[in-house]
Design a protein around this motif. Sequence first.
Motif, PDB file in Angstrom:
ATOM      1  N   LEU A 192       0.840  -1.195   0.000  1.00  0.00           N
ATOM      2  CA  LEU A 192       0.000   0.000   0.000  1.00  0.00           C
ATOM      3  C   LEU A 192       0.877   1.246   0.000  1.00  0.00           C
ATOM      4  O   LEU A 192       1.749   1.408   0.852  1.00  0.00           O
ATOM      5  N   ASP A 193       0.634   2.123  -0.967  1.00  0.00           N
ATOM      6  CA  ASP A 193       1.408   3.354  -1.121  1.00  0.00           C
ATOM      7  C   ASP A 193       0.618   4.521  -0.543  1.00  0.00           C
ATOM      8  O   ASP A 193      -0.443   4.878  -1.068  1.00  0.00           O
ATOM      9  N   GLU A 194       1.101   5.090   0.565  1.00  0.00           N
ATOM     10  CA  GLU A 194       0.467   6.235   1.228  1.00  0.00           C
ATOM     11  C   GLU A 194      -1.027   5.998   1.485  1.00  0.00           C
ATOM     12  O   GLU A 194      -1.886   6.791   1.059  1.00  0.00           O
ATOM     13  N   PRO A 195      -1.391   4.926   2.197  1.00  0.00           N
ATOM     14  CA  PRO A 195      -2.810   4.603   2.390  1.00  0.00           C
ATOM     15  C   PRO A 195      -3.568   5.587   3.267  1.00  0.00           C
ATOM     16  O   PRO A 195      -4.800   5.568   3.277  1.00  0.00           O
ATOM     17  N   THR A 196      -2.856   6.450   4.023  1.00  0.00           N
ATOM     18  CA  THR A 196      -3.561   7.392   4.896  1.00  0.00           C
ATOM     19  C   THR A 196      -3.272   8.846   4.525  1.00  0.00           C
ATOM     20  O   THR A 196      -3.518   9.748   5.322  1.00  0.00           O
ATOM     21  N   SER A 197      -2.790   9.076   3.319  1.00  0.00           N
ATOM     22  CA  SER A 197      -2.463  10.440   2.894  1.00  0.00           C
ATOM     23  C   SER A 197      -3.690  11.352   2.978  1.00  0.00           C
ATOM     24  O   SER A 197      -4.743  11.054   2.420  1.00  0.00           O
ATOM     25  N   GLY A 198      -3.565  12.452   3.718  1.00  0.00           N
ATOM     26  CA  GLY A 198      -4.637  13.431   3.826  1.00  0.00           C
ATOM     27  C   GLY A 198      -5.719  13.095   4.828  1.00  0.00           C
ATOM     28  O   GLY A 198      -6.709  13.820   4.928  1.00  0.00           O
ATOM     29  N   LEU A 199      -5.550  12.017   5.591  1.00  0.00           N
ATOM     30  CA  LEU A 199      -6.596  11.591   6.516  1.00  0.00           C
ATOM     31  C   LEU A 199      -6.333  12.075   7.935  1.00  0.00           C
ATOM     32  O   LEU A 199      -5.197  12.324   8.324  1.00  0.00           O
ATOM     33  N   ASP A 200      -7.414  12.160   8.727  1.00  0.00           N
ATOM     34  CA  ASP A 200      -7.274  12.544  10.124  1.00  0.00           C
ATOM     35  C   ASP A 200      -6.899  11.332  10.973  1.00  0.00           C
ATOM     36  O   ASP A 200      -6.830  10.198  10.485  1.00  0.00           O
ATOM     37  N   GLY A 201      -6.662  11.571  12.259  1.00  0.00           N
ATOM     38  CA  GLY A 201      -6.188  10.516  13.148  1.00  0.00           C
ATOM     39  C   GLY A 201      -7.160   9.359  13.282  1.00  0.00           C
ATOM     40  O   GLY A 201      -6.746   8.198  13.348  1.00  0.00           O
ATOM     41  N   GLN A 202      -8.464   9.642  13.325  1.00  0.00           N
ATOM     42  CA  GLN A 202      -9.454   8.589  13.474  1.00  0.00           C
ATOM     43  C   GLN A 202      -9.437   7.638  12.274  1.00  0.00           C
ATOM     44  O   GLN A 202      -9.452   6.419  12.427  1.00  0.00           O
ATOM     45  N   ASN A 203      -9.410   8.207  11.070  1.00  0.00           N
ATOM     46  CA  ASN A 203      -9.347   7.380   9.867  1.00  0.00           C
ATOM     47  C   ASN A 203      -8.050   6.583   9.817  1.00  0.00           C
ATOM     48  O   ASN A 203      -8.041   5.408   9.429  1.00  0.00           O
ATOM     49  N   MET A 204      -6.952   7.229  10.198  1.00  0.00           N
ATOM     50  CA  MET A 204      -5.668   6.538  10.199  1.00  0.00           C
ATOM     51  C   MET A 204      -5.700   5.332  11.121  1.00  0.00           C
ATOM     52  O   MET A 204      -5.237   4.237  10.774  1.00  0.00           O
ATOM     53  N   ARG A 205      -6.274   5.504  12.324  1.00  0.00           N
ATOM     54  CA  ARG A 205      -6.292   4.405  13.297  1.00  0.00           C
ATOM     55  C   ARG A 205      -7.169   3.246  12.831  1.00  0.00           C
ATOM     56  O   ARG A 205      -6.833   2.079  13.053  1.00  0.00           O
ATOM     57  N   LEU A 206      -8.287   3.546  12.174  1.00  0.00           N
ATOM     58  CA  LEU A 206      -9.131   2.486  11.626  1.00  0.00           C
ATOM     59  C   LEU A 206      -8.353   1.649  10.616  1.00  0.00           C
ATOM     60  O   LEU A 206      -8.416   0.417  10.619  1.00  0.00           O
ATOM     61  N   ILE A 207      -7.629   2.334   9.742  1.00  0.00           N
ATOM     62  CA  ILE A 207      -6.857   1.640   8.716  1.00  0.00           C
ATOM     63  C   ILE A 207      -5.725   0.840   9.357  1.00  0.00           C
ATOM     64  O   ILE A 207      -5.470  -0.315   8.980  1.00  0.00           O
ATOM     65  N   ALA A 208      -5.049   1.424  10.340  1.00  0.00           N
ATOM     66  CA  ALA A 208      -3.956   0.731  11.025  1.00  0.00           C
ATOM     67  C   ALA A 208      -4.440  -0.565  11.669  1.00  0.00           C
ATOM     68  O   ALA A 208      -3.785  -1.611  11.572  1.00  0.00           O
ATOM     69  N   GLU A 209      -5.600  -0.517  12.320  1.00  0.00           N
ATOM     70  CA  GLU A 209      -6.148  -1.714  12.973  1.00  0.00           C
ATOM     71  C   GLU A 209      -6.469  -2.794  11.953  1.00  0.00           C
ATOM     72  O   GLU A 209      -6.235  -3.982  12.190  1.00  0.00           O
ATOM     73  N   ARG A 210      -7.019  -2.399  10.796  1.00  0.00           N
ATOM     74  CA  ARG A 210      -7.349  -3.392   9.774  1.00  0.00           C
ATOM     75  C   ARG A 210      -6.085  -4.036   9.216  1.00  0.00           C
ATOM     76  O   ARG A 210      -6.036  -5.258   8.995  1.00  0.00           O
ATOM     77  N   LEU A 211      -5.051  -3.240   8.993  1.00  0.00           N
ATOM     78  CA  LEU A 211      -3.806  -3.787   8.452  1.00  0.00           C
ATOM     79  C   LEU A 211      -3.152  -4.737   9.441  1.00  0.00           C
ATOM     80  O   LEU A 211      -2.629  -5.794   9.058  1.00  0.00           O
ATOM     81  N   LYS A 212      -3.188  -4.402  10.716  1.00  0.00           N
ATOM     82  CA  LYS A 212      -2.644  -5.304  11.738  1.00  0.00           C
ATOM     83  C   LYS A 212      -3.406  -6.621  11.753  1.00  0.00           C
ATOM     84  O   LYS A 212      -2.816  -7.696  11.891  1.00  0.00           O
ATOM     85  N   SER A 213      -4.718  -6.537  11.608  1.00  0.00           N
ATOM     86  CA  SER A 213      -5.532  -7.742  11.592  1.00  0.00           C
ATOM     87  C   SER A 213      -5.200  -8.624  10.398  1.00  0.00           C
ATOM     88  O   SER A 213      -5.102  -9.854  10.525  1.00  0.00           O
ATOM     89  N   GLU A 214      -5.008  -8.019   9.228  1.00  0.00           N
ATOM     90  CA  GLU A 214      -4.654  -8.796   8.045  1.00  0.00           C
ATOM     91  C   GLU A 214      -3.294  -9.476   8.218  1.00  0.00           C
ATOM     92  O   GLU A 214      -3.100 -10.615   7.788  1.00  0.00           O
ATOM     93  N   ALA A 215      -2.356  -8.800   8.853  1.00  0.00           N
ATOM     94  CA  ALA A 215      -1.046  -9.408   9.120  1.00  0.00           C
ATOM     95  C   ALA A 215      -1.185 -10.578  10.089  1.00  0.00           C
ATOM     96  O   ALA A 215      -0.568 -11.637   9.907  1.00  0.00           O
ATOM     97  N   ARG A 216      -2.006 -10.417  11.122  1.00  0.00           N
ATOM     98  CA  ARG A 216      -2.218 -11.507  12.077  1.00  0.00           C
ATOM     99  C   ARG A 216      -2.824 -12.729  11.404  1.00  0.00           C
ATOM    100  O   ARG A 216      -2.620 -13.863  11.851  1.00  0.00           O
ATOM    101  N   ASN A 217      -3.545 -12.523  10.313  1.00  0.00           N
ATOM    102  CA  ASN A 217      -4.143 -13.624   9.573  1.00  0.00           C
ATOM    103  C   ASN A 217      -3.176 -14.239   8.561  1.00  0.00           C
ATOM    104  O   ASN A 217      -3.595 -15.037   7.711  1.00  0.00           O
TER     105      ASN A 217
END
Length: 210
Positions: A156-181
């Motif tokens: 993923l290239d700059e997946p949170t570019s221009g986003l606020d902290g709440q959006n960034m954290r949602l994306i971060a949690e999803r990416l961590k979950s995909e890695a755990r899988n």
Amino acid sequence: MITVSNLEVQYGKRVLFKDINLKFTPGNCYGVIGANGAGKSTTFRMLCGLSRPTEGECFVAGMTLLTAGGAARAKLGYMAQKFSLYGELTVQQNMRLMADLYGLERGRVKPRIEQLVEALDLETFRDVRAFNLPLGQKQRLAIACAIFSGRRILILDEPTSGLDGQNMRLIAERLKSEARNGRTILVITHDRELIESCCDNVVEVEKRSS
């Protein structure tokens, strides 16, 4: 797994980077971070097989992108910084289309959509056409579509570019979950907060003066 061996990129007389050796393994989320102009997007393009290095090779699941490009790229799912969505389709329809394109079993499509809609907080937008979505929701939908590829390696290239902290954290949690899988996740970004939120290992790309 992705392996980078003795990688060098040169534009004219300018050496962007050289002697790069890296290994990315399943079950981990990796961050590639650096300032604008340091070569992050170039790194993204090479890891996706979209451009060739001056020297060295990139291997995906043991196949080199130089000679087995199509077969190697078939192992990858990716989201470019200028991501593409089908604007006339709703959030839900974009996800269904990705499921069809990548051959997801029919019985798994609806549960997977529901899982990602909830995880990425898209419930109230599921029937909104993509071109009417705010930026944060567009970014989340683009990530959901990359996840729907089913590929075990996501870049993923700059997946949170221009986003606020709440959006960034949602994306971060999803990416961590995909890695755990068991997926291999590579996040290429300048966003240190995202790196700290989801990445197990970090590679810093430094801008060279020559």
